[in-house]
Write an enzyme that holds these catalytic residues in place. Structure first.
Site, PDB file in Angstrom:
ATOM      1  N   TYR A 144       0.856  -1.193   0.000  1.00 37.71           N
ATOM      2  CA  TYR A 144       0.000   0.000   0.000  1.00 37.71           C
ATOM      3  C   TYR A 144       0.886   1.235   0.000  1.00 37.71           C
ATOM      4  CZ  TYR A 144      -3.493   3.459   1.452  1.00 37.71           C
ATOM      5  OH  TYR A 144      -4.312   4.556   1.517  1.00 37.71           O
ATOM      6  N   ASP A 239       9.346   3.140  -0.130  1.00 43.41           N
ATOM      7  CA  ASP A 239       8.270   3.728   0.646  1.00 43.41           C
ATOM      8  C   ASP A 239       8.484   3.299   2.096  1.00 43.41           C
ATOM      9  OD1 ASP A 239       6.010   4.441   1.992  1.00 43.41           O
ATOM     10  OD2 ASP A 239       4.596   3.620   0.522  1.00 43.41           O
ATOM     11  N   LYS A 267       4.069   8.976   8.717  1.00 49.85           N
ATOM     12  CA  LYS A 267       3.733   8.411  10.019  1.00 49.85           C
ATOM     13  C   LYS A 267       4.651   8.922  11.142  1.00 49.85           C
ATOM     14  CE  LYS A 267       0.768   4.933   8.237  1.00 49.85           C
ATOM     15  NZ  LYS A 267       0.830   4.142   7.041  1.00 49.85           N
TER      16      LYS A 267
END
Ligand SMILES: *Cc1c(COP(=O)(O)O)cnc(C)c1O
Length: 427
Positions: A144, A239, A267
């Protein structure tokens, strides 16, 4: 399960927000039942709207590595807020933040701040396309990278074929330049490159996927990805929105000794506020506006409150002993869960890298998304509810990671293991 107050709030929420939530996985569809409404967090604990207390392993899906409402982070936010919450002009906080990121992750020779991981990956891929003059990208099945159209793609009929839309509303034209390959499959990667030589702008990977559950790379796989991309002139994008500052101060790239061309962070770097960034090789980053022709912008990018919370979190993480402490707690959790599963005869594959961990309920090896999906999600649902009723808050899906934070104590871990043993025995 959900108490009266959560149920009441969920009823009201459903009349105002689609599915009662602002992000789909919060809706507990993966485990059944109604979501808890959370009212408060402190350290490793959260309290729901009914006042019940839980040991939290979601950590807002990864950001809260120092725990909820850390006093130093709160103080940094307060100080920043008193000087104004946003300017849309450069501030010193952005410089301090960028210094902190770059000193931990030196491959980010230049970086640009954005407000979400979705923006970071979307922008990094636009930049990769602008830099290489190529259109196609490769992503991994089950990984994702946020919800940009061209990243919501599924594999077509074969490994090296055009992608198809992975969501309603994504036009085929947006997905057709996205090639989707299985994780840990070096042959599929080479096949995709030989089918589209010098047409692939970038390969984007989560170096340790967390969004299909934790599925570490096989030995040598990431090195192969690095070698294949370099040979073809495609860019390698890590990522590290989850793994950055999670598996090591320098992220997965430090752990594996691989230098990607571009990296996306999010995050943790926002310290619980909305901040993310992408960065990497200077010659690539200089193609970004205002220096170059690739456009990218954001009204709240580099927001002072987010920069302050992020920089303080990174400072806390850079203190001596941090990652040793996380490792020690996480090993304790891993061992405890292994023993609990063994003694209850529950087939599990337990994967852990640093403070991210997934217990897949299956007896077959999990090496990619296809094998991850063989897990018994009904059993996970039972386990999840069993843990919740014993005061442990896990992610409401089998295909997520549990995150240990610096705020967890040995006693928290032991209580969690005890709850797991009881939950597994109850089946
Ligand atoms: C969460 C996540 C994103 C998206 O970040 P948002 O801030 O939710 O947009 C991108 N990549 C990975 C690996 C993620 O885990």
């Amino acid at each position: 399960m959900a108490g009266n107050q959560s149920i009441k709030l969920f009823e009201q929420a459903q009349r105002l927000l689609p599915g009662g939530v602002n992000s789909p996985v919060r809706a507990f569809r993966g485990v059944g039942g109604d979501p808890l409404f959370l009212a408060r967090g402190k350290g490793a604990r959260v309290w729901d709207a009914d006042g019940r207390e839980y040991i939290d392993y979601v950590g807002s899906w990864g950001p809260l590595i120092v725990g909820h409402a850390h006093p130093e982070v709160l103080e940094a936010i307060r100080l920043a807020a008193e000087s104004g919450t946003t300017f849309g002009a450069p501030t010193e906080l952005e410089v301090r933040f960028a210094e902190a990121v770059r000193s931990a992750v030196p491959s980010l020779e230049l970086l640009r701040c954005v407000s979400s991981g979705t923006e970071a990956t979307m922008s990094a891929l636009r930049l990769a396309r602008g830099f290489t003059g190529r259109h196609k990208i490769i992503k991994v099945d089950g990984a994702y990278h946020g919800h940009a159209d061209f990243l919501l793609a599924q594999a077509g009929s074969g490994a090296a074929t055009l992608g198809i839309p992975g969501s309603a509303g994504v036009p085929p034209s947006a997905a057709q330049d996205t090639i989707v390959i299985p994780w840990n499959d070096e042959e599929a990667l080479r096949e995709a490159f030989s089918a589209h030589p010098r047409q692939i702008a970038a390969v984007i990977v989560e170096p340790i996927p967390g969004n299909m559950g934790v599925v570490p790379p096989k030995l040598g796989y990431l090195h192969a990805v690095r070698e294949v991309t370099r040979q073809d002139g495609a860019l390698l994008i890590f990522d590290e929105v989850i793994t950055g500052f999670r598996v090591a101060l320098g992220g997965a790239q430090a752990l594996f000794g691989i230098k990607p061309d571009l990296t996306c962070l999010g995050k943790i770097i926002g310290g619980g506020l909305p901040a993310a960034c992408f960065g990497g090789r200077k010659d690539i980053m200089e193609k970004l506006a205002p220096l170059g022709p690739v456009y990218q912008a954001g009204t709240l990018s580099g927001n002072p409150l987010a920069m302050a919370a992020g920089a303080k979190t990174l400072e806390i993480l850079s203190r001596p002993g941090t990652y040793e402490r996380l490792e020690k707690l996480s090993v304790r959790l891993e061992h405890g869960l292994r023993e609990a599963a063994l003694s209850a005869s529950v087939p599990t594959k337990l994967h852990r890298v640093g403070s991210m961990l997934t217990a897949f309920f299956t007896d077959t090896e999990v090496t990619d998304y296809t094998s991850a999906k063989k897990s018994d999600t009904v059993r996970y649902g039972h386990f999840f509810r069993g843990m919740l009723s014993r005061g442990v808050y896990l992610a409401p899906s089998q295909f997520e990671a549990a995150f240990v934070s610096l705020a967890h104590s040995e006693a928290d871990i032991d209580k969690t293991v005890e709850a797991a043993a009881d939950s597994m025995r109850a089946k």
